[in-house]
Design an enzyme around this catalytic site. Structure first.
Site, PDB file in Angstrom:
ATOM      1  N   VAL A  43      39.901  42.299  34.176  1.00  0.00           N
ATOM      2  CA  VAL A  43      39.646  43.182  35.313  1.00  0.00           C
ATOM      3  C   VAL A  43      39.645  44.644  34.869  1.00  0.00           C
ATOM      4  O   VAL A  43      40.507  45.070  34.104  1.00  0.00           O
ATOM      5  CB  VAL A  43      40.727  42.971  36.401  1.00  0.00           C
ATOM      6  CG1 VAL A  43      40.494  43.911  37.578  1.00  0.00           C
ATOM      7  CG2 VAL A  43      40.737  41.527  36.854  1.00  0.00           C
ATOM      8  N   PRO A 122      32.410  38.735  36.838  1.00  0.00           N
ATOM      9  CA  PRO A 122      33.681  39.238  37.362  1.00  0.00           C
ATOM     10  C   PRO A 122      34.811  39.035  36.374  1.00  0.00           C
ATOM     11  O   PRO A 122      34.812  38.093  35.578  1.00  0.00           O
ATOM     12  CB  PRO A 122      33.912  38.384  38.617  1.00  0.00           C
ATOM     13  CG  PRO A 122      32.607  37.722  38.904  1.00  0.00           C
ATOM     14  CD  PRO A 122      31.884  37.607  37.612  1.00  0.00           C
ATOM     15  N   MET A 177      37.341  54.195  24.733  1.00  0.00           N
ATOM     16  CA  MET A 177      37.896  54.868  23.554  1.00  0.00           C
ATOM     17  C   MET A 177      38.235  56.321  23.850  1.00  0.00           C
ATOM     18  O   MET A 177      39.143  56.900  23.232  1.00  0.00           O
ATOM     19  CB  MET A 177      36.898  54.784  22.389  1.00  0.00           C
ATOM     20  CG  MET A 177      36.713  53.400  21.798  1.00  0.00           C
ATOM     21  SD  MET A 177      38.199  52.734  21.011  1.00  0.00           S
ATOM     22  CE  MET A 177      38.452  53.909  19.678  1.00  0.00           C
ATOM     23  N   ASP A 178      37.534  56.927  24.814  1.00  0.00           N
ATOM     24  CA  ASP A 178      37.801  58.322  25.166  1.00  0.00           C
ATOM     25  C   ASP A 178      39.209  58.497  25.741  1.00  0.00           C
ATOM     26  O   ASP A 178      39.812  59.572  25.643  1.00  0.00           O
ATOM     27  CB  ASP A 178      36.758  58.830  26.171  1.00  0.00           C
ATOM     28  CG  ASP A 178      36.654  57.934  27.397  1.00  0.00           C
ATOM     29  OD1 ASP A 178      36.475  56.706  27.220  1.00  0.00           O
ATOM     30  OD2 ASP A 178      36.734  58.454  28.532  1.00  0.00           O
ATOM     31  N   SER A 552      42.337   3.618  54.491  1.00  0.00           N
ATOM     32  CA  SER A 552      41.193   4.213  53.762  1.00  0.00           C
ATOM     33  C   SER A 552      40.778   5.535  54.411  1.00  0.00           C
ATOM     34  O   SER A 552      39.728   5.620  55.035  1.00  0.00           O
ATOM     35  CB  SER A 552      40.018   3.241  53.683  1.00  0.00           C
ATOM     36  OG  SER A 552      39.656   2.709  54.930  1.00  0.00           O
TER      37      SER A 552
END
EC number: 2.7.7.4
Length: 641
Positions: A43, A122, A177-178, A552
């Site tokens: 996420v 997602p 990465m920033d 059943s």
């Protein structure tokens, strides 16, 4: 008058040049290769943002879309000139409200070198079913990792599913990465951690790239913020990665038949998508599962005949001989046909909120084949964190398990590892029509090949003729206390007076012997009815009139027994008694125990009863006596021969 004509001529020339440019553009794009890939991971790893960035950088956003995007970005709180690229992909209102991806979003874009279809999957565990859908047709998976969080549970789950589904090209995109100051040490630690996990699940190669989807680092060009990274940027890798199409064409011919093309009496062909191999006029083919052979007379498409067709093409194949072939059959190379079987080992990813009902019949759809299938208790499920094999009685939502399954008739298949088209299937609930599972066939079980039906000289018709009666199964169903056993007993007594050969299978009596190992869980109830159905079928084969008195409770199992018997031999008798009446009788004191909590899984109290919708016979025990109900039933089933 010359000026206007000159202007018109100039307009015509301009339009002609534009048309030429468009034609040239379309011609160029028509012959580009196509890469299907997915983005997946946990996420908020930035999957939607990455795809939005790819669309933006490849100039696949129209001006009005860009204006709307800028406006939406300001509204949701993005500051300055920055754009929230995730809004390009998260199209559902619920996605925008929550800031998450719920459904699989497919987007198309192209560069000068290749066309792409990308599926944004997602990240939430509850939407794993959507990820499986997106991955089923992908050639490559981009596994995103938030550089601040490292390898998470969903990273492992999606990686395992990608490997399971057969995606050979994996890109590990360490995103955001920033937000960690472009730290090389952190990046390398994450890659090392993922490499260790990947090796444990059989991923022996992947390409790692440090990126920032938000800032654009290493997306279309190498970023000055990561001078220590010497690999290609993401888009360059996507443009140049090899797609394994040649191997599909080198395999033997496999074409599942989608429909019989019969526009007139002079033409009969069989249409479908060629899954593997190639075919030419004159080639010898075999139609499975029947095994009939012929040769190809011609291959046609919408507007022309072909000298050859290959994997990936949709065509119509005509035969030199009139042989039986229909939807669900597979046209294959005559000298290298696929296998045909009805029992398999497979891996199933369970996609439904309701768990797997062991022994219940589901629809199994494999390519164009649709059959009824039952799944046995799992051999084990897989813990995606540790790769442990865990014992399990069933499969819950998002569980991945190895199981044995059986189909009601043989199907044409190949191992999923060799052929996705003939090895990948879905399971569909027969009552709700929901897709509940996705699976991969591994191999046929030996017993499917070694156990054959032994023909006998005395037929079921001969057994019935000797008894001078028509065999059938009178299936009494209703709540506990409804009167099933009492009425069934009375019906058998009256049939006995008519010199009919009968046998009564009662629910309590059967549990003293044949089914004494079964409890009253939903899975045990299903197995209880399956066994009784098989016994009732054998007795009907012997020419008997079989009476069964079982609660059943589930329609699916009653329908399963109906399908075991020839048309017209299963007669469903609904002993229709309201719950309050059955509970008031409470002959065995079971309702009282169930109400007090001392008796679990009791039908009508804490376990459901699914009343028949269209029974052959309905008796109301409030309005009828036992004698009247029995007489009514016998009148309905006469004549007995």
């Amino acid at each position: 008058m010359s000026a206007p004509n000159t202007t018109i001529d100039a307009i015509y020339k301009t339009d002609a040049l534009i048309a030429e440019d468009i034609d040239a553009y379309l011609e160029t794009h028509q012959h580009k290769s196509l890469l299907r890939f997915i983005t997946c991971g946990s996420v908020d790893d930035g999957k939607s943002t990455l795809i939005g960035r790819l669309l933006y950088d490849s100039k696949m956003i129209f001006e009005d879309q860009l204006e709307a995007l800028q406006s939406d970005s300001k509204r949701v709180g993005t500051q300055g000139q920055d754009i929230d690229f995730a809004l390009l992909v998260d199209g559902l209102a619920a996605e925008r409200e929550q800031g998450i991806t719920i459904d699989v979003a497919y987007r198309f874009f192209a560069t000068e070198k290749r066309k792409f279809i990308v599926a944004d999957c997602p990240g939430h565990e509850q939407y794993t079913r959507n990820m499986v859908t997106g991955a089923s047709t992908a050639d490559l998976a981009v596994i995103l990792i938030d550089a601040r969080k490292g390898v998470l549970v969903q990273t492992r789950r999606h990686s395992y599913l990608a490997k399971l589904i057969g995606i050979k090209n994996i890109v590990l995109a360490v995103n955001k990465m920033d937000l960690i100051g472009y730290s090389q040490a952190t990046y390398e630690a994450i890659v090392a951690d993922y490499m260790s996990f990947a090796a444990s699940i059989g991923i022996d190669h992947f390409t790692a790239i440090p990126i920032s989807g938000f800032k654009g680092d290493n997306i279309t060009a190498n970023s000055p913020n990561t001078p220590w990274y010497h690999g290609a940027p993401l888009i360059e890798h996507l443009e140049t990665v090899e797609i394994d199409l040649v191997s599909d064409q080198a395999k033997p011919l496999r074409m599942p038949v989608q429909w019989v093309n019969r526009p007139n009496l002079d033409f009969r062909g069989f249409s479908g998508l060629i899954a593997t191999g190639s075919v030419k006029p004159g080639d010898a083919i075999r139609v499975l599962p029947s095994g009939k052979t012929s040769t190809v007379s011609k291959i046609v498409t919408l507007d022309k005949e072909l000298d050859e067709a290959v994997a990936g093409q949709s065509v119509t194949i005509c035969f030199a001989d009139e042989i039986d072939c229909s939807r669900g059959d597979v046209i294959a190379a005559a000298d290298a046909p696929p296998e045909v079987s009805n029992q398999f080992e497979s891996t199933i990813v369970w996609l439904d909120d309701d768990p797997l009902h062991v022994g219940r019949a589901y629809w199994l759809k494999l390519g164009t084949q649709l059959v009824s299938a039952t799944v046995q208790e799992p051999k084990y499920t897989v813990n995606v964190n540790t790769m442990e094999h865990l014992a399990a009685k069933t499969l819950e939502l998002n569980a991945i398990g190895v199981v044995e399954l059986a189909t009601d008739k043989p199907i044409v298949f190949e191992a999923y590892a060799d052929n996705r088209a003939l090895g990948g299937f879905i399971l569909i609930d027969k009552i709700t029509n929901r897709t509940v599972g996705a699976g991969m066939l591994h191999f046929s079980l030996r017993r499917a090949q070694n156990v054959h039906w032994q023909p006998t000289d005395i037929t079921r018709e001969a057994h019935a003729g000797l008894k001078n009666q028509k065999p059938c199964v009178l299936w009494f169903t209703g709540l506990s206390g409804s009167g099933k056993s009492t009425i069934a007993n009375e019906v058998e007594k009256q049939l006995n007076l008519m010199n009919r050969h009968t046998f009564l299978l009662d629910g309590d009596n059967v549990r003293h012997g044949l089914n004494k190992d079964l409890g009253f869980t939903e899975a045990d109830r299903i197995e209880n009815i399956r066994r009784v159905g098989e016994v009732a079928k054998l007795m009907a084969d012997a020419g008997l009139i079989v009476l069964t008195a079982f609660i059943s409770p589930f329609r699916a199992e009653r329908e399963m027994v109906r399908k075991m018997l020839p048309e017209g031999e299963f007669i469903e008798i609904f002993v229709d008694t309201p719950l309050e009446v059955a509970e008031a009788r409470d002959v065995k004191g079971l309702y009282k125990k169930a109400r007090s909590g001392a008796l679990k899984n009791f039908t009508g109290i804490d376990s459901p009863y699914e009343a028949p919708e269209n029974p052959e016979i309905r008796v109301n025990t409030v309005e009828m006596t036992v004698q009247e109900a029995a007489e009514h039933i016998i009148k309905q089933i006469l004549p007995l021969k």
